[in-house]
Every structure is written in C-alpha cells, then in structure tokens.
Design a protein around this motif. Sequence first.
Motif, PDB file in Angstrom:
ATOM      1  N   PRO A  86       0.806  -1.234   0.000  1.00  0.00           N
ATOM      2  CA  PRO A  86       0.000   0.000   0.000  1.00  0.00           C
ATOM      3  C   PRO A  86       0.838   1.284   0.000  1.00  0.00           C
ATOM      4  CG  PRO A  86      -0.186  -1.171   2.107  1.00  0.00           C
ATOM      5  CD  PRO A  86       0.530  -2.091   1.178  1.00  0.00           C
ATOM      6  N   ASP A  87       2.041   1.253   0.566  1.00  0.00           N
ATOM      7  CA  ASP A  87       2.809   2.498   0.622  1.00  0.00           C
ATOM      8  C   ASP A  87       3.729   2.696  -0.581  1.00  0.00           C
ATOM      9  OD1 ASP A  87       4.382   0.387   1.348  1.00  0.00           O
ATOM     10  OD2 ASP A  87       5.418   1.427   2.983  1.00  0.00           O
ATOM     11  N   ARG A  88       3.541   1.894  -1.623  1.00  0.00           N
ATOM     12  CA  ARG A  88       4.386   2.022  -2.816  1.00  0.00           C
ATOM     13  C   ARG A  88       3.869   3.100  -3.760  1.00  0.00           C
ATOM     14  NH1 ARG A  88       9.168  -1.115  -3.924  1.00  0.00           N
ATOM     15  NH2 ARG A  88       9.109  -2.626  -2.242  1.00  0.00           N
ATOM     16  N   ARG A  89       4.798   3.715  -4.476  1.00  0.00           N
ATOM     17  CA  ARG A  89       4.381   4.545  -5.609  1.00  0.00           C
ATOM     18  C   ARG A  89       4.806   3.836  -6.877  1.00  0.00           C
ATOM     19  NH1 ARG A  89       6.846  10.139  -4.214  1.00  0.00           N
ATOM     20  NH2 ARG A  89       6.045  10.688  -6.264  1.00  0.00           N
ATOM     21  N   ASN A  90       3.837   3.512  -7.702  1.00  0.00           N
ATOM     22  CA  ASN A  90       4.107   2.837  -8.969  1.00  0.00           C
ATOM     23  C   ASN A  90       3.977   3.845 -10.101  1.00  0.00           C
ATOM     24  OD1 ASN A  90       4.322   0.398  -7.570  1.00  0.00           O
ATOM     25  ND2 ASN A  90       2.123   0.010  -7.747  1.00  0.00           N
ATOM     26  N   LEU A  91       5.030   3.966 -10.889  1.00  0.00           N
ATOM     27  CA  LEU A  91       5.071   5.015 -11.896  1.00  0.00           C
ATOM     28  C   LEU A  91       5.615   4.503 -13.222  1.00  0.00           C
ATOM     29  CD1 LEU A  91       6.935   8.035 -10.261  1.00  0.00           C
ATOM     30  CD2 LEU A  91       4.560   7.983 -11.007  1.00  0.00           C
ATOM     31  N   ALA A  92       4.950   4.835 -14.317  1.00  0.00           N
ATOM     32  CA  ALA A  92       5.586   4.702 -15.629  1.00  0.00           C
ATOM     33  C   ALA A  92       6.487   5.923 -15.736  1.00  0.00           C
ATOM     34  CB  ALA A  92       4.541   4.699 -16.731  1.00  0.00           C
ATOM     35  N   LYS A 142      16.784  -2.854  -5.711  1.00  0.00           N
ATOM     36  CA  LYS A 142      17.880  -2.087  -5.141  1.00  0.00           C
ATOM     37  C   LYS A 142      17.427  -1.679  -3.740  1.00  0.00           C
ATOM     38  CE  LYS A 142      20.547   1.924  -6.686  1.00  0.00           C
ATOM     39  NZ  LYS A 142      20.650   2.970  -7.690  1.00  0.00           N
ATOM     40  N   SER A 143      18.331  -1.778  -2.756  1.00  0.00           N
ATOM     41  CA  SER A 143      17.946  -1.410  -1.385  1.00  0.00           C
ATOM     42  C   SER A 143      17.310  -0.031  -1.382  1.00  0.00           C
ATOM     43  CB  SER A 143      19.172  -1.377  -0.488  1.00  0.00           C
ATOM     44  OG  SER A 143      19.668  -2.667  -0.343  1.00  0.00           O
ATOM     45  N   CYS A 144      16.201   0.076  -0.680  1.00  0.00           N
ATOM     46  CA  CYS A 144      15.489   1.341  -0.617  1.00  0.00           C
ATOM     47  C   CYS A 144      16.224   2.282   0.342  1.00  0.00           C
ATOM     48  CB  CYS A 144      14.082   1.025  -0.121  1.00  0.00           C
ATOM     49  SG  CYS A 144      13.194   2.460   0.371  1.00  0.00           S
ATOM     50  N   PRO A 145      16.513   3.516  -0.054  1.00  0.00           N
ATOM     51  CA  PRO A 145      17.298   4.407   0.813  1.00  0.00           C
ATOM     52  C   PRO A 145      16.610   4.702   2.154  1.00  0.00           C
ATOM     53  CG  PRO A 145      17.038   5.354  -1.392  1.00  0.00           C
ATOM     54  CD  PRO A 145      16.169   4.149  -1.327  1.00  0.00           C
ATOM     55  N   THR A 146      15.278   4.680   2.175  1.00  0.00           N
ATOM     56  CA  THR A 146      14.590   5.026   3.426  1.00  0.00           C
ATOM     57  C   THR A 146      14.321   3.803   4.297  1.00  0.00           C
ATOM     58  OG1 THR A 146      12.505   4.897   2.205  1.00  0.00           O
ATOM     59  CG2 THR A 146      13.462   7.088   2.515  1.00  0.00           C
ATOM     60  N   VAL A 177       8.509   2.444  -5.965  1.00  0.00           N
ATOM     61  CA  VAL A 177       9.435   2.903  -4.928  1.00  0.00           C
ATOM     62  C   VAL A 177       8.691   3.294  -3.657  1.00  0.00           C
ATOM     63  CG1 VAL A 177      11.166   3.713  -6.569  1.00  0.00           C
ATOM     64  CG2 VAL A 177       9.359   5.271  -5.848  1.00  0.00           C
ATOM     65  N   ILE A 178       9.456   3.264  -2.563  1.00  0.00           N
ATOM     66  CA  ILE A 178       8.945   3.782  -1.297  1.00  0.00           C
ATOM     67  C   ILE A 178       9.644   5.120  -1.110  1.00  0.00           C
ATOM     68  CG2 ILE A 178       8.744   3.362   1.180  1.00  0.00           C
ATOM     69  CD1 ILE A 178       9.570   0.322   0.087  1.00  0.00           C
ATOM     70  N   ASP A 179       8.925   6.167  -1.376  1.00  0.00           N
ATOM     71  CA  ASP A 179       9.538   7.501  -1.359  1.00  0.00           C
ATOM     72  C   ASP A 179       8.420   8.500  -1.112  1.00  0.00           C
ATOM     73  OD1 ASP A 179      10.662   9.972  -1.907  1.00  0.00           O
ATOM     74  OD2 ASP A 179      11.815   9.255  -3.644  1.00  0.00           O
ATOM     75  N   GLU A 180       8.452   9.135   0.054  1.00  0.00           N
ATOM     76  CA  GLU A 180       7.389  10.088   0.384  1.00  0.00           C
ATOM     77  C   GLU A 180       7.798  11.516   0.077  1.00  0.00           C
ATOM     78  OE1 GLU A 180       6.553   9.286   4.454  1.00  0.00           O
ATOM     79  OE2 GLU A 180       5.692   7.321   4.028  1.00  0.00           O
ATOM     80  N   VAL A 181       9.037  11.674  -0.361  1.00  0.00           N
ATOM     81  CA  VAL A 181       9.595  13.017  -0.495  1.00  0.00           C
ATOM     82  C   VAL A 181       9.584  13.513  -1.940  1.00  0.00           C
ATOM     83  CG1 VAL A 181      11.595  14.455   0.019  1.00  0.00           C
ATOM     84  CG2 VAL A 181      11.077  12.466   1.466  1.00  0.00           C
ATOM     85  N   SER A 182      10.119  12.674  -2.840  1.00  0.00           N
ATOM     86  CA  SER A 182      10.322  13.144  -4.211  1.00  0.00           C
ATOM     87  C   SER A 182       8.993  13.299  -4.944  1.00  0.00           C
ATOM     88  CB  SER A 182      11.182  12.152  -4.984  1.00  0.00           C
ATOM     89  OG  SER A 182      12.349  11.848  -4.253  1.00  0.00           O
ATOM     90  N   SER A 183       8.944  14.259  -5.831  1.00  0.00           N
ATOM     91  CA  SER A 183       7.773  14.412  -6.693  1.00  0.00           C
ATOM     92  C   SER A 183       7.872  13.392  -7.831  1.00  0.00           C
ATOM     93  CB  SER A 183       7.733  15.822  -7.272  1.00  0.00           C
ATOM     94  OG  SER A 183       8.820  15.998  -8.145  1.00  0.00           O
ATOM     95  N   ASP A 184       6.743  13.138  -8.493  1.00  0.00           N
ATOM     96  CA  ASP A 184       6.772  12.262  -9.670  1.00  0.00           C
ATOM     97  C   ASP A 184       7.789  12.775 -10.674  1.00  0.00           C
ATOM     98  OD1 ASP A 184       4.766  10.884  -8.464  1.00  0.00           O
ATOM     99  OD2 ASP A 184       3.244  11.260 -10.015  1.00  0.00           O
TER     100      ASP A 184
END
Lengths: 300, 587
Positions: free
Chosen positions: A99-105, A196-200, A228-235
């Motif tokens: 649920p906390d993933r962001r899936n992006l093309a 790849k290991s997730c930085p967060t 990715v699991i990333d709450e900071v970066s914009s798309d």
Amino acid sequence: MNASVPQEPGAAILDLWHPVAIREDLRAGETTRTRLLDRDVAVGLDDDGSPTAWLLTGAQHDAAATPRLLPTIAAYEFAWTSLGTPPEEIFKIPECDEPDRRNLATFSVGVHVSAPRAVENFLDLGHFPYVHAGILGQAPRTEVADYRVEVDPETNELWARDCEFFQPQAAAASTDGQMSQYTYRVPHPYCVMLYKSCPTDESRFDVIALFCQALSADRVLFHTFMSVIDEVSSDAQIRAFQTLVSAQDKPILENQTPRLLPLEVGDETSVRSDRASVAYRRWLGDLGVDYGVIPRGAHR
Amino acid sequence: MTAPDPASLLHPVAAGADLMPRHVVRSRLLGRRLAIWKADDGFVNVWEDRCIHRGMRLSAGVNDGAELVCQYHGWRYSNRNGNCVYIPAHPGEAPAGGLRVATFACAEKYGLVWSGGSPDAEPPSIPALEGGEVLVLRSLPVNAPAALVLEGLAGYSFRPTAALGTDTPITTSADAGNPHSVTVTATTTGAESSVVFFIQPAEAGRCVIRPVLSAAPAPEERLATLRHHARALEELRAQLEDSSPAEAAVALPLATLEPLRSGGTAGAAGGRHPQLQVRVARKWVCAEGIAAFDLAPVAGELPSFQPGAHLDVHLPNGLVRQYSLTNGPDLTGVYRIGVKLVPEGGGGSRCMHQSVHEGDALDISTPRNNFTLRRDAARTLLIAGGIGITPLLAMAQTLARQGLTWELHYFAQSDDHVAFDEMLAPLAEGVTTYCGLSPQETGAELTRITRHYGPMQHAYLCGPGPMIDTARSIAAEAGWPTEAVHFEYFKNESARDDSSAFDVTLARRDQTLRIGAGMSLLNGLRNAGIDLPSSCEQGACGTCIATVLGGEPDHQDVYLNDSERAAANRMLTCVSRAKSGQLVLDL
C-alpha cells in the motif's frame, strides 16, 4: 548484418504479453495507434475503462471492417496485449501491491535496437562508469565483483544475485560514494527489473523495470517503470532521474552492431563479469526466442 | 575487360586531413564499417568499427593517443596491433592473450588514406599526381554503383586553376588509367589542371568520390578553386544519382573485404618456446652497469602488453632470461628492456652486455603479464630497488597518462646507478630517488613512504629479495592488506626442496601422474603432453600457474602472497610440490 530482412516471430514471442501503451495516456473515446512485432495495433479504452486493443490490417484501416480484437490486460501502469495465446496472468511483481508504494511509468523512448540488446544493457554493471559516469559509477572504480546467476526452476525466470557496484551518488547524503547491492530478475524475454535497497528502509527494495515494446526486430520502445517507497520526491523528480539514465543508454544502444542480439557463444567476446549477459543469451535460445536475435547456428 | 579482384587493391577510405589528433574517423569499404585513427606516434590504424565485446562502434570511442577506448565498457585497444590491453571490469587481471579487434592494411598517398584486404597491395600510381603538390578536394558520397560513377566522371567539366576568372575556351580529356580512378585534364591557353577521381566502393550501390587536384593552387587561389570544384561536383552528383538505376541492388556484388587479422580470441601459446624474432635496434649504457636495449620486430607489429609484463629472451649462449618491459604507452614499435650486469651470475647478463650488439637478431617470447597493474586505485605506490625500476617505469608512465594518482620511489646505489634518466624526466613530479642508503636508512624511508594506508590503495614492489621482504613486512605493519601489496622478485633466492614424491590428478583428463623426487611438477606435466606455459622456471614470474582443486600444495615460490598461499587454490608448477600425497589440478 542488420535486420533488413524482416523476421517473423514464433510462438515464444507471439504468445507473450507485450506492453503497448502507458495506461494513464489512454482516454475514453480515443484510439492510439502503435506498432508491435511489425504489425499496426490500435489501443483504446472500453466502456469500463479497461484497455482494449485490436489489430489493424490493410482492410481494417477503413472504418467499416471488423477489427480483430486482441487480448488485453492492465498491469504495472501499462496496457499489455498479445498477438498469440498469452498466459492467463502476466508475471507477478508482488512489491507493487504494497500500500505504501508509488508505482510510476517513468520514461519511454524509441531506440533503434532490438529488445534483447536493450535488456542486456539493463542487466549490465560494467558500463556504469562509462555510460552513467558520476551517477551509477565513476572511473577508475570499474571493477565488477563476482555475482551469481541462476534460472529459477519453478518459474523459469533468470536471476542475477549478489551484484555489487561502487556508485558515486547511490544516496543523496553520501559524499564518498558507496557499494550498492542489486538483484536482477528477467521474467520475460523483453522485460527485466532490478531490486535495489530502498534508501529510506534498508529491509525493503525499490523496483526499477524495463518493459520493451518490440516495434520490429530491431526497433524498440524502451518503457521504464518504478515501484518505490519515497514520500519526499515528486513524480517529476523520480522521472527526471530515469530519463537521464535512459537518455545516456540510447546512443550506446544505437551504435551497437549488429542490432540483433547474437545468441551464438563466441560471436562476441565475453568476460567473467558478463555472466548475466551470457546466461540471458542462453536462456533466450532455450526458450526458442527467434525475434530480435541472431539464433544459434545462424550465419550472419 | 577482366577487372582485378577489388579486394586485392587498396582503396581510399579517408582524406589524410580528416585524421585530426586524438580523433576517430568513421568510414566504409566494401560493406565493412571502419574506424580510422592516428596515434600520437603517427601510425594510422584502420580497424573494424566494432568492439569485440558487445559490438559497440569503436568510432564512437576515445583516441587517447596510444590506445583506443571503447565508449561502452572502457575496453582499451592498443595502437598498431589492435590487441585488447585492459578490461576495466577486471582491473587485477591481464586480458586473455590474443584478444584483439580486426585490423586492415593501411597506406597514405596523394593526401588520402588507403586500405584494403591484402598486406602487400599498394595504392595506385597516377602520372598526373606525381612530382608536385596536390590538393585533396571535398569528398562526395554518391548513391550509385562505382562503374556508373566512373563513366559519369569522365564527363566532368571544370576550368584550370590559373584560368578560373577567365572565359577562354577549355578542352578536357579523360583518361581511365585503371579500373578505380579516372583522370580529367582541362587545358586552355597557358593553363592546365588535372583532377584525379578515386572511387571508394563503400557498399553495394554506394560509393564515395575522392578527387585530388594537380597542381595545388597557390594559397590565395585556394578558396576560389575549392568553391569552383564544390559546385561542379554537386552538379555531377545530381546527374549521377538521376541516371543511377532505382534498384541499387542491380549494382555488382561487392567483393568481401577480409581483415589482415580477424577480431576475437587467438589461442594462447604454451611451453617455453621462442615466439617472435626481434632485432636489436639500439643498445646503450643507461647507467652504471646497466645496458638498455630497444628490440624491434623483424616483421609485422609487436604484440602489445600490460605494464609490468616481462619477456623471455633466448640468448645466443642458450640461456633463457626474463626482462621486464619499460615501455610506457607512447613508446611503440620497440620493446625496451634494461639488463644489469651481474659478473658473478649465471652468464645471462654477461652475454647480453658483451655478446649481443646492435643489429643482432634475438628470439623472444611474447610478453607475459603476470605482474598486473590495476588502474582503479585511489593511489598507487611504486617502490623500486635497483634494476627493479624497469616494470615500475612502465607502470608509472601508464598511470601518468591516464591521469591517476601515483608516486614512484626509486632506491639506487648511487646517482650513477639511476637508469633510464630520459624516461624518468617527464615523470619528474611523481618520482623520488634515494641514493646510497644503508639497509637501515632504506627501512626508515620505506616506513615513511608506506605510513598512510587508505582504501583502494595499491603498492607495487620490485627489487632485490631482501628489500622486497623488508618492504612487505613494513607495509603489513602499517596496515596494508596482502591483496594491496603486489611484488615481483628478480629470482627465487630461497632454498627449494624437491625431495618429495606425490600423485597429481588432472581433473579435466581423468588421468593421474606420479611425480617422483627430483622431478618438477611442470616437467612431469610436460612429459604427459601438457604444454603448460612457463618462463623463469624458478617460482618468481607466475607464468606456469595452475588451479588447485584438491590436496595441499607445498608452495616454494616467491610469486604468491600470503593470502593466496593460504587459499591453496593456485600454485606454481615449476617449483611447488605437494604436502599431501595427492594433488588435483584443473588441467
């Protein structure tokens, strides 16, 4: 040397799911035309908002003809279709369901090269310091440590594990660079992904994937996807990184000859660090892939 | 008319002026893609435009003046012979012998670069271009077959250079001197010029016209002349392409162009046999008791090598001796070695000093790369004692050229004993020389030199045995891991014991041999028909190394470091034996 003579794909390729559009780009009531395996394909949305695709032949370019509908599926932000008899389901990327993933093309670009050459490039660590200097690698730190390659006996997918490479900007906070750990997975002749290991969260993995849409034997639409699991970066920030990396690979891929991937061992010189590429070529041969490659035993 | 086989002729592939320093030019001949580059020593390389690794075009690579570097994975190919000399993914290993790109013949004439399949073929001789300065005009690619283009070129019409501004009547005559060129001469009152059109058959249905004007115009007429011909040629191209059959495939089938040497891997040689003949091109005294030799090939180009490589020299008195190559990347065309006179030695150095003269022929092995320089270190320390300078000199020049961080510390008996001054001079900033130090003073300097160890640093030692021993233990105390300290002893001075007897099983052959007391493992293997390469045969150089799959080796060499010995998975077959009753080797 290059595919001036069109290749005709056999079942190993026809029966696969192939990406044909970014799901988000499709609009109700609109049709997108694209190419797949040397054929014209139209993609749209049906009344439920599910992707739909049909083959365009000479006669069907006029509106009166009945189109041949193709099977379709929506997965990982893309619409997929098949020209043959595809499996019921596409390969699983279980991480995408978290649920906390962001899936992006993230980025798509046309590249004048075969899909297998593009996949092989994605599987390759050795080019980082030369093609992605300052990002994924930096000379003179060029050594590729040994890693393991195996075919999963249950799924028949190809894996490369324990891959490690020095990266100057593996994390935003690092100044000296660090060793990054990768796992590669090839679930489909024209699709490849890395973990790849997730930085967060060190215990979880970001997923970066390449889904190749083979327009013809030696032309590809190079679609990238990230989970990715990333709450900071914009798309836009996430896409900008992938755009930069793919744009660096494009001129390299377009200067490889032949554009088709030779499967015969010995047609190109391999070293120990190429074991993923060597295994991929053998795996393609064993699957009977005959499109985008120079098959074993064929004379160029 | 029977045309000569196009592959036996040289064809133009570029203008000489295209070969700018540190540049790579792309061309095409008889369907082959070519990468053409000039090294800093002036040698023009014509190679297949394809890296042997993953097919990347080498014309997209970097010409560093001595090596061409592929843009994809940084594989480095050597000037002149196209050998692959460095694979960055594996910095600690020399590339397998015989890895090379396909190379083609090359010549320069009439301001053009010529290439083709046969090594003894030559560019054509054209009377109109002999004996004066010529001007290479713009080249012109045409989508038409060569025969049709030659026919059309005979109708080329232009004004002689001296009559450019006038409108006097012109007469032109065309002479197809050979099947691949046509000479058109324009004459008017008091002026005559000739244009010779050479045809580069690029691929079926496509060729490149390469015109050369005689005589060359004066500098102030140059621009007007170039413009005049540029316009005339452009018109001609339009005509040619209009009259060319639409299906270019109608063109004659192309001859195939075979490289002088094809790319890929050639088998590595075994044994301890001479493989090359060289001539002593120069011999000189380069320091007290040290003679230097430049060895030039009797035929062809010398194989390339890694810094740190050595040669076997087969001496006229029957001895075989190993000498390190001092060459940096810029010294091409010869192997340069230094030989220290050891009057009380076995006779090898005496023979080199006294009996080998300039002009003499010598048999040598191809270079062996057993003391390999990594090019991925954050800092490289090079520590030389006496004649041990030779391999480290090659290393320093390579590191300097690639802009890596290095320092060379050179210990010599006295100022007079400092060798290869002229090669050290350009490296001056990185070189520190220490003369006439006692062993204690040397130890103190070594302690100072090695006191800062950091990750990704490497040290390379070459010199007399006691000095290397000291340097290794000092470095170990300073925290240098054994993998970071690389060394090469001149010889194995430790006492060796060949009294043991044991069995050796050859895993790939399912065969077991008995090695008795007094026989070396290497000779036992040779007796069984396994021609393992070897060089020094005293456990110093590493050439005869074998992989151990089982059993415990009894290491008696000075090549492996302590961690390699402890791993017990490799051994030198010339001196090392077995502690266990049986060994299993990967042979």
